[in-house]
Motif scaffolding. Structure first.
Motif, PDB file in Angstrom:
ATOM      1  N   ARG A   1      -7.898  -6.656   0.405  1.00 56.36           N
ATOM      2  CA  ARG A   1      -7.858  -5.201   0.226  1.00 56.36           C
ATOM      3  C   ARG A   1      -8.774  -4.481   1.221  1.00 56.36           C
ATOM      4  O   ARG A   1      -8.402  -3.456   1.775  1.00 56.36           O
ATOM      5  CB  ARG A   1      -8.221  -4.846  -1.204  1.00 56.36           C
TER       6      ARG A   1
ATOM      7  N   VAL B   1       0.855  -1.185   0.000  1.00 53.69           N
ATOM      8  CA  VAL B   1       0.000   0.000   0.000  1.00 53.69           C
ATOM      9  C   VAL B   1       0.893   1.237   0.000  1.00 53.69           C
ATOM     10  O   VAL B   1       1.744   1.391   0.871  1.00 53.69           O
ATOM     11  CB  VAL B   1      -0.933   0.039   1.239  1.00 53.69           C
TER      12      VAL B   1
ATOM     13  N   ARG C   1      -7.753  -1.702   4.052  1.00 56.28           N
ATOM     14  CA  ARG C   1      -8.380  -0.376   4.138  1.00 56.28           C
ATOM     15  C   ARG C   1      -8.820  -0.086   5.577  1.00 56.28           C
ATOM     16  O   ARG C   1      -8.591   1.003   6.098  1.00 56.28           O
ATOM     17  CB  ARG C   1      -9.607  -0.298   3.227  1.00 56.28           C
TER      18      ARG C   1
ATOM     19  N   ASP D   1      -8.933   7.125  -0.835  1.00 50.98           N
ATOM     20  CA  ASP D   1      -8.554   5.975  -1.656  1.00 50.98           C
ATOM     21  C   ASP D   1      -8.475   6.479  -3.094  1.00 50.98           C
ATOM     22  O   ASP D   1      -9.495   6.748  -3.730  1.00 50.98           O
ATOM     23  CB  ASP D   1      -9.602   4.878  -1.525  1.00 50.98           C
TER      24      ASP D   1
ATOM     25  N   ILE E   1      -3.605   0.813  -3.161  1.00 49.18           N
ATOM     26  CA  ILE E   1      -3.275  -0.577  -2.860  1.00 49.18           C
ATOM     27  C   ILE E   1      -2.928  -1.275  -4.169  1.00 49.18           C
ATOM     28  O   ILE E   1      -3.689  -1.185  -5.141  1.00 49.18           O
ATOM     29  CB  ILE E   1      -4.457  -1.285  -2.165  1.00 49.18           C
TER      30      ILE E   1
END
Length: 105
Positions: free
Chosen positions: A58, A24, A62, A82, A51
């Motif tokens: 994933r 990430v 997060r 994001d 990512i």
């Protein structure tokens, strides 16, 4: 403008390094990225992340990043974005000044 507290700078850089090892990329963008290691009084931290596509879990990553961001030793607000879900125009504008936290000091 004031210097960002060394503990906060260290915590942000550690966050960037920790998540880089997980695939990430965590970075600052916006006014604080432009003035690093200084920041205007009242400026928030605009944190973006990406990512890598091959990274499993994933959604879990997060959530972990959101939690770890909330634990930063700062009273400044943090906007966590994001970049894979942000509009292209936003990403283009934000990309004008990005500070990769895994390589910041």
């Amino acid at each position: 403008m004031r210097a960002i507290d060394p503990r906060v700078r260290s915590a942000l850089c550690a966050l960037g390094s920790q998540y880089a090892r997980k695939g990430v990329r965590v970075f600052l963008f916006g006014s604080v990225a432009r003035s690093w290691p200084l920041a205007a009084v009242g400026a928030d931290f605009d944190l973006g992340y990406e990512i890598e596509p091959a990274v499993p879990a994933r959604d879990q990553l997060r959530r972990e990043l959101e939690r770890d961001t909330e634990l930063l030793p700062s009273i400044r607000p943090v906007d966590l974005v994001d970049f894979s879900r942000a509009p292209a125009e936003f990403r283009t504008a934000a990309a004008q000044c990005i500070l990769d936290l895994a390589h910041a000091s």
